[in-house]
Motif scaffolding. Structure first.
Motif, short mmCIF file in Angstrom:
data_model
loop_
_atom_site.label_atom_id
_atom_site.label_comp_id
_atom_site.label_asym_id
_atom_site.label_seq_id
_atom_site.Cartn_x
_atom_site.Cartn_y
_atom_site.Cartn_z
N ILE A 78 0.86 -1.07 -0.11
CA ILE A 78 0.07 0.06 -0.14
C ILE A 78 0.90 1.23 -0.01
N ASP A 79 1.96 1.21 0.80
CA ASP A 79 2.88 2.59 0.80
C ASP A 79 3.28 2.73 -0.53
N ALA A 80 3.90 1.47 -1.40
CA ALA A 80 4.37 1.89 -2.75
C ALA A 80 3.44 2.29 -3.77
N ALA A 81 2.21 1.66 -3.59
CA ALA A 81 1.09 2.11 -4.51
C ALA A 81 0.69 3.59 -4.22
N TYR A 82 0.89 3.94 -2.83
CA TYR A 82 0.47 5.33 -2.50
C TYR A 82 1.50 6.23 -3.15
N ASP A 83 2.77 5.95 -3.10
CA ASP A 83 4.07 6.73 -3.58
C ASP A 83 3.55 6.66 -5.14
N TYR A 84 3.28 5.57 -5.98
CA TYR A 84 3.21 5.46 -7.39
C TYR A 84 2.34 6.44 -7.83
N VAL A 85 1.25 6.40 -7.18
CA VAL A 85 -0.04 7.26 -7.60
C VAL A 85 0.21 8.62 -7.44
N LYS A 86 0.82 9.02 -6.37
CA LYS A 86 1.15 10.48 -5.89
C LYS A 86 1.98 11.03 -6.82
N ALA A 87 3.21 10.07 -7.36
CA ALA A 87 4.32 10.62 -8.19
C ALA A 87 3.52 10.58 -9.85
N SER A 88 2.55 10.02 -9.97
CA SER A 88 1.88 10.02 -11.42
C SER A 88 1.29 11.23 -11.59
N GLY A 89 1.01 12.10 -10.52
CA GLY A 89 0.33 13.39 -10.65
C GLY A 89 -1.13 13.47 -10.22
N ALA A 90 -1.70 12.19 -9.97
CA ALA A 90 -3.18 11.97 -9.66
C ALA A 90 -3.55 12.74 -8.30
N GLU A 91 -4.67 13.36 -8.32
CA GLU A 91 -4.97 14.10 -7.02
C GLU A 91 -5.46 13.03 -6.06
N ILE A 92 -4.50 13.10 -4.88
CA ILE A 92 -4.85 12.14 -3.67
C ILE A 92 -6.00 12.76 -3.03
N LEU A 93 -6.82 11.92 -2.36
CA LEU A 93 -8.00 12.33 -1.59
C LEU A 93 -7.77 12.06 -0.16
N THR A 94 -7.16 10.98 0.15
CA THR A 94 -7.04 10.45 1.62
C THR A 94 -5.63 10.10 1.73
N ASP A 95 -5.19 9.96 3.02
CA ASP A 95 -4.02 9.39 3.21
C ASP A 95 -4.15 7.93 3.32
N ILE A 96 -3.17 7.19 3.46
CA ILE A 96 -3.53 5.71 3.74
C ILE A 96 -4.17 5.50 5.24
N GLU A 97 -5.44 5.00 4.81
CA GLU A 97 -6.23 4.73 6.09
C GLU A 97 -6.28 3.37 6.79
#
Length: 119
Positions: A78-97
């Motif tokens: 989940i941490d790597a996925a979060y970093d990957y999505v964030k690096a893609s420029g997508a708008e992150i709506l939540t932290d990892i819950e």
């Protein structure tokens, strides 16, 4: 009476404004080749394991955009996925819950979720 309808999801439709842009974005997000064919000028069947995702530009309207996740994508990390999505420029709506999931938006504003696989 026995139902003729199977208890199985075939595909989830996602409304998108630009089919080529969305095809490229989803394929990049999922690490898929970009060589798939857009059908009928408005449909792209994202090659998935399990239930499918169909991107459809003909159903796109501002009102049709998914305001809440209607499914989730799986990850082992989940941490790597979060970093990957964030690096893609997508708008992150939540932290990892709960060390388990997070939400973000695709380029059209559809809300998506990624969950850590528990298997």
């Amino acid at each position: 009476m026995t139902s003729p309808i199977r208890n199985q999801v075939g595909a989830v439709f996602i409304p998108v404004s630009d089919i080529e842009r969305s095809k490229n974005w989803y394929c990049s997000l999922l690490g898929l080749p970009l060589d798939g064919e857009v059908l009928f000028g408005h449909l792209y069947d994202v090659p998935m394991q399990g239930p499918g995702i169909v991107l459809d530009s003909i159903i796109f309207t501002a009102e049709a955009v998914l305001k809440v996740p209607t499914f989730h994508l799986l990850t082992e990390d989940i941490d790597a996925a979060y970093d990957y999505v964030k690096a893609s420029g997508a708008e992150i709506l939540t932290d990892i819950e709960n060390d388990h999931w997070f939400n973000f938006k695709d380029p059209d504003g559809n809300v998506l979720m990624i969950c850590r696989s528990v298997n």
